[in-house]
Design a protein around this motif. Structure first.
Motif, mmCIF file in Angstrom:
data_model
loop_
_atom_site.group_PDB
_atom_site.id
_atom_site.type_symbol
_atom_site.label_atom_id
_atom_site.label_comp_id
_atom_site.label_asym_id
_atom_site.label_seq_id
_atom_site.Cartn_x
_atom_site.Cartn_y
_atom_site.Cartn_z
ATOM 1 N N ALA A 290 0.900 -1.153 0.028
ATOM 2 C CA ALA A 290 -0.036 -0.171 0.037
ATOM 3 C C ALA A 290 0.745 1.267 -0.105
ATOM 4 O O ALA A 290 0.620 2.201 -0.614
ATOM 5 C CB ALA A 290 -0.937 0.150 1.197
ATOM 6 N N ARG A 291 2.088 0.911 0.573
ATOM 7 C CA ARG A 291 3.026 2.182 0.503
ATOM 8 C C ARG A 291 4.349 1.597 0.224
ATOM 9 O O ARG A 291 4.648 0.634 0.371
ATOM 10 C CB ARG A 291 2.950 3.053 1.954
ATOM 11 N N GLN A 292 5.053 2.907 -0.130
ATOM 12 C CA GLN A 292 6.416 2.672 -0.784
ATOM 13 C C GLN A 292 7.487 3.411 -0.200
ATOM 14 O O GLN A 292 7.099 4.774 -0.416
ATOM 15 C CB GLN A 292 6.448 2.353 -2.386
ATOM 16 N N TYR A 293 8.701 3.268 -0.204
ATOM 17 C CA TYR A 293 9.649 4.134 0.397
ATOM 18 C C TYR A 293 10.363 5.085 -0.877
ATOM 19 O O TYR A 293 10.414 4.398 -2.108
ATOM 20 C CB TYR A 293 10.777 3.636 0.896
ATOM 21 N N LEU A 294 10.211 6.331 -0.627
ATOM 22 C CA LEU A 294 10.980 7.151 -1.565
ATOM 23 C C LEU A 294 12.136 7.983 -0.808
ATOM 24 O O LEU A 294 11.900 8.688 0.013
ATOM 25 C CB LEU A 294 9.626 8.400 -2.025
ATOM 26 N N THR A 295 12.954 7.933 -1.579
ATOM 27 C CA THR A 295 14.301 8.963 -1.149
ATOM 28 C C THR A 295 14.662 10.016 -2.188
ATOM 29 O O THR A 295 14.746 9.550 -3.399
ATOM 30 C CB THR A 295 15.396 7.942 -0.880
ATOM 31 N N THR A 296 14.557 10.983 -1.757
ATOM 32 C CA THR A 296 14.668 12.291 -2.662
ATOM 33 C C THR A 296 15.800 13.116 -2.317
ATOM 34 O O THR A 296 16.124 13.303 -0.985
ATOM 35 C CB THR A 296 13.412 13.121 -2.601
ATOM 36 N N VAL A 297 17.015 13.279 -3.062
ATOM 37 C CA VAL A 297 17.947 14.117 -2.949
ATOM 38 C C VAL A 297 18.152 15.444 -3.763
ATOM 39 O O VAL A 297 18.021 15.229 -4.969
ATOM 40 C CB VAL A 297 19.396 13.054 -3.433
ATOM 41 N N LEU A 298 18.067 16.366 -2.972
ATOM 42 C CA LEU A 298 18.250 17.670 -3.622
ATOM 43 C C LEU A 298 19.388 18.342 -3.439
ATOM 44 O O LEU A 298 20.028 18.548 -2.237
ATOM 45 C CB LEU A 298 17.029 18.624 -2.818
ATOM 46 N N THR A 299 19.968 19.013 -4.349
ATOM 47 C CA THR A 299 21.324 19.388 -4.378
ATOM 48 C C THR A 299 21.112 21.237 -4.872
ATOM 49 O O THR A 299 20.713 21.249 -5.930
ATOM 50 C CB THR A 299 22.291 18.994 -5.177
ATOM 51 N N VAL A 300 21.682 21.915 -3.838
ATOM 52 C CA VAL A 300 21.480 23.360 -4.195
ATOM 53 C C VAL A 300 23.064 23.953 -4.262
ATOM 54 O O VAL A 300 23.573 23.637 -3.492
ATOM 55 C CB VAL A 300 20.623 23.962 -2.949
ATOM 56 N N LYS A 301 23.179 24.604 -5.390
ATOM 57 C CA LYS A 301 24.602 25.366 -5.553
ATOM 58 C C LYS A 301 24.108 26.961 -5.388
ATOM 59 O O LYS A 301 23.259 27.253 -6.343
ATOM 60 C CB LYS A 301 25.017 24.743 -6.847
ATOM 61 N N ASN A 302 24.941 27.455 -4.924
ATOM 62 C CA ASN A 302 25.099 28.955 -4.765
ATOM 63 C C ASN A 302 26.031 29.593 -5.743
ATOM 64 O O ASN A 302 27.071 29.732 -5.288
ATOM 65 C CB ASN A 302 25.155 29.691 -3.372
ATOM 66 N N ALA A 303 25.549 29.929 -7.180
ATOM 67 C CA ALA A 303 26.435 30.262 -8.088
ATOM 68 C C ALA A 303 26.832 31.577 -7.950
ATOM 69 O O ALA A 303 27.631 32.403 -8.881
ATOM 70 C CB ALA A 303 25.700 30.071 -9.612
#
Length: 402
Positions: A290-303
């Protein structure tokens, strides 16, 4: 007729007595009077001749300040009889045909601008055709309504002599609505020889670089100082986003030219370039799929070019958090439109940060009904102010699990 003889005798005696008393002098008396008049005339002519001879001598003595010579004022130039009443002070030409001094006309007021029919300079491209320019009767901002018509903006008018004719011209901001914003232009007004209000010229108008006109001021040199902005805040746009500049303009005989101040806004030094990238991974199913694991990786660069005090992520929270950097999320600022935003420490210019978020989301067939989700990174300062980005297109990523 004999009866009348005694009467005639009496009348003859009466006429003889009276005639001796009323008739003029005889020939001898007349000659005597004429000789007396001639003697008097000869004496007068002699006196006049003497005075004529002495006049240059007296004048010469007066020029030499010779005090031994009597002043001739009393004997040569008789004093004119005084006139009744005080003598008026003469301030100009006494010629009856002279033209009186013209006083400069009064400055044009806001009320007079609203009452006049005016011809306006052309509006910027993109405005409605209802923003007319010929024979315009300006409205106030209060009675503008929803109709796109020219109005007199709520900016105080100013006055100065722009063209050197001795009379002050009037400078005002006129506007016409474009959606939620206003197209604006600074216009100068004068009077013609008949006293009618006419347009002298346009100083500046809103363009791609100037989006708002905020105020007017006359400088000590008689130029027009205009306060302009690169943004016209509307709706949810913060007022502090706009940049302001002072630009000075002067009349050059046929048009206005800028004489002082910056000519472009350029990049806002308060902004920087944040760049967001994303990867994700779907993990094991739980709860009978009924449910599933989700792994989200967000990368932020300050240019760059500047440091960012704080950042926030918008759009997170597809399911139930289970791990990762969720614990680092602070509550969003009170001005944050999204109550689910995750507020995090900032990033120095030139550096990158990586953030991982683990959660349980609907699994299996239920994922097919999940709409694509967008994540966005936002720049915040220590005063809880949200800022724009120099390149906003790379601040958002999309998660589509279908």
């Amino acid at each position: 007729m004999r009866d009348l003889d005694p009467l005639r005798e009496r009348f003859a005696v009466y006429r003889s007595d009276v005639t001796g008393q009323v008739v003029g002098p005889g020939p001898e008396q007349t000659r005597h009077a004429l000789r007396r008049r001639r003697r008097n005339t000869a004496v007068a002519l002699a006196v006049a001749a003497v005075l004529l001879v002495l006049a240059p001598v007296i004048a010469h003595a007066a020029l030499r300040d010779d005090r031994s010579t009597p002043l001739p004022a009393e004997s040569v130039e008789p004093t004119a009889p005084p006139t009744s009443g005080p003598t008026p002070t003469v301030t100009g030409s006494l010629s009856p045909s002279a033209t009186p001094t013209q006083t400069p006309p009064e400055s044009i007021s806001r009320t007079q601008l609203l009452a006049a029919r005016l011809d306006l300079p052309a509006w910027p491209p993109g405005v409605s055709k209802s923003c007319t320019t010929s024979n315009v009767r300006l409205r106030t901002m209060a009675n503008e309504g929803s109709v796109q018509v020219p109005v007199l903006a709520d900016v105080p008018v100013v006055h100065t002599d722009l063209d050197g004719d001795g009379a002050d011209e009037t400078v005002a901001v006129v506007a016409c609505r474009i959606g939620e914003a206003l197209a604006k232009q600074v216009v100068t007004f004068d009077r013609d020889t008949s006293g009618h209000i006419v347009t002298l010229g346009r100083v500046v108008r809103t363009t791609d670089d100037v989006e708002d006109i905020l105020g007017l001021k006359i400088t000590a040199a008689g130029s027009i100082e205009v306060r302009v902005a690169d943004l016209q805040p509307c709706c949810t746009t913060p007022e502090y986003w706009k940049q302001e500049q002072l630009r000075t303009y002067r009349w050059e005989g046929s048009r206005f030219t800028q004489t002082n101040g910056p000519t472009k806004f350029g990049k806002d030094p308060r902004l920087t370039d944040l760049r967001l990238t994303m990867t994700y991974e779907l993990g094991a199913f739980v709860d009978n799929d009924a449910r599933q694991y989700l792994t989200t990786v967000l990368t932020v660069k300050n240019a760059g070019p500047r440091d960012v005090e704080r950042i926030s992520f918008e759009g997170l929270g597809l399911g139930d958090p289970t791990g990762g950097d969720w614990s680092k999320c602070g509550p969003p600022p009170p001005t944050e439109p999204s109550a689910e935003a995750c507020l995090l420490p900032g990033i120095p210019a030139g550096e990158s940060r990586r953030y991982t978020f683990e959660e349980l989301i609907p699994g299996g067939a239920r994922q097919e009904y999940m709409a694509p989700r967008s994540f966005r990174v936002v720049h915040w300062d220590r005063q809880d102010r949200r800022w724009r980005d120099l390149t906003p297109d790379n601040n958002t990523v999309k998660l589509d699990l279908t």
